[in-house]
Design a protein around this motif. Structure first.
Motif, PDB file in Angstrom:
ATOM      1  N   ARG A  25      46.648  45.618  43.054  1.00  0.00           N
ATOM      2  CA  ARG A  25      46.200  44.549  42.319  1.00  0.00           C
ATOM      3  C   ARG A  25      44.615  44.124  42.799  1.00  0.00           C
ATOM      4  NH1 ARG A  25      51.605  41.414  41.326  1.00  0.00           N
ATOM      5  NH2 ARG A  25      52.322  42.626  39.444  1.00  0.00           N
ATOM      6  N   ALA A  26      44.569  43.911  44.237  1.00  0.00           N
ATOM      7  CA  ALA A  26      43.072  43.800  44.734  1.00  0.00           C
ATOM      8  C   ALA A  26      42.327  44.744  44.294  1.00  0.00           C
ATOM      9  CB  ALA A  26      43.491  43.561  46.163  1.00  0.00           C
ATOM     10  N   TRP A  27      42.678  46.100  44.358  1.00  0.00           N
ATOM     11  CA  TRP A  27      41.812  47.055  44.228  1.00  0.00           C
ATOM     12  C   TRP A  27      41.477  46.981  42.599  1.00  0.00           C
ATOM     13  CZ3 TRP A  27      38.681  49.973  46.895  1.00  0.00           C
ATOM     14  CH2 TRP A  27      38.168  51.065  46.342  1.00  0.00           C
ATOM     15  N   ASP A  28      42.244  46.780  41.750  1.00  0.00           N
ATOM     16  CA  ASP A  28      42.063  46.500  40.262  1.00  0.00           C
ATOM     17  C   ASP A  28      40.970  45.675  40.271  1.00  0.00           C
ATOM     18  OD1 ASP A  28      43.443  48.597  39.497  1.00  0.00           O
ATOM     19  OD2 ASP A  28      45.344  47.245  39.051  1.00  0.00           O
ATOM     20  N   VAL A  29      41.013  44.319  40.740  1.00  0.00           N
ATOM     21  CA  VAL A  29      40.165  43.237  40.727  1.00  0.00           C
ATOM     22  C   VAL A  29      38.595  43.840  41.251  1.00  0.00           C
ATOM     23  CG1 VAL A  29      39.633  41.076  41.600  1.00  0.00           C
ATOM     24  CG2 VAL A  29      41.749  41.436  40.573  1.00  0.00           C
ATOM     25  N   LEU A  30      38.645  44.541  42.402  1.00  0.00           N
ATOM     26  CA  LEU A  30      37.540  44.863  42.986  1.00  0.00           C
ATOM     27  C   LEU A  30      36.841  46.029  42.069  1.00  0.00           C
ATOM     28  CD1 LEU A  30      35.909  45.217  45.663  1.00  0.00           C
ATOM     29  CD2 LEU A  30      37.161  47.074  46.156  1.00  0.00           C
ATOM     30  N   LEU A  31      37.456  46.763  41.397  1.00  0.00           N
ATOM     31  CA  LEU A  31      36.975  47.857  40.600  1.00  0.00           C
ATOM     32  C   LEU A  31      36.359  47.194  39.199  1.00  0.00           C
ATOM     33  CD1 LEU A  31      39.166  50.904  40.682  1.00  0.00           C
ATOM     34  CD2 LEU A  31      37.103  50.456  41.647  1.00  0.00           C
ATOM     35  N   THR A  32      37.263  45.999  38.792  1.00  0.00           N
ATOM     36  CA  THR A  32      36.695  45.213  37.542  1.00  0.00           C
ATOM     37  C   THR A  32      35.148  44.608  37.972  1.00  0.00           C
ATOM     38  OG1 THR A  32      38.799  44.707  36.835  1.00  0.00           O
ATOM     39  CG2 THR A  32      36.937  43.344  36.176  1.00  0.00           C
ATOM     40  N   VAL A  33      35.113  44.005  39.228  1.00  0.00           N
ATOM     41  CA  VAL A  33      34.002  43.330  39.570  1.00  0.00           C
ATOM     42  C   VAL A  33      32.892  44.349  39.866  1.00  0.00           C
ATOM     43  CG1 VAL A  33      32.925  41.973  41.476  1.00  0.00           C
ATOM     44  CG2 VAL A  33      35.149  41.358  40.820  1.00  0.00           C
ATOM     45  N   TRP A  34      33.302  45.606  40.286  1.00  0.00           N
ATOM     46  CA  TRP A  34      32.305  46.473  40.392  1.00  0.00           C
ATOM     47  C   TRP A  34      31.705  46.896  39.153  1.00  0.00           C
ATOM     48  CZ3 TRP A  34      33.237  51.915  39.305  1.00  0.00           C
ATOM     49  CH2 TRP A  34      32.110  52.786  39.898  1.00  0.00           C
TER      50      TRP A  34
END
Length: 97
Positions: A25-34
């Motif tokens: 989930r943290a990686w998904d949030v990071l990719l969304t912000v990216w």
């Protein structure tokens, strides 16, 4: 960071979603912000919202910063990072077909 490395990390996250759900989930949030950073810089510049440009830049550098931060903490034995080898895989050769 290139898309191949981002994809390798995402593949690892998907394969281990049951055991590393928070990390996934943290990686998904990071990719969304990216993606928001890449999409947002042009409107911020066009609308003269120069205060938003540094935020977009940090968002665009998000995956690089996150992987570097996690690698450092993994080296210091403060945080375990099982997906780190996926981030350092050699590039796959491009096959035309």
């Amino acid at each position: 960071m290139d898309l191949t490395r981002i994809h390798c990390i995402k593949e690892w996250q998907v394969r281990h979603r049951r055991t590393h759900s928070l990390e996934s989930r943290a990686w998904d949030v990071l990719l969304t912000v990216w993606v928001m950073g890449w999409i947002g810089w042009l409107p911020a510049y066009a609308l003269d919202a120069l205060w938003a440009l540094p935020l977009c830049l940090v968002a665009m550098l998000g995956p690089d910063l996150y992987v570097a931060w996690r690698a450092r903490w993994h080296r210091l034995n403060r945080l375990r990072c099982d997906w780190l080898p996926a981030a350092s895989l050699p590039r796959r050769p491009h096959v035309r077909g």
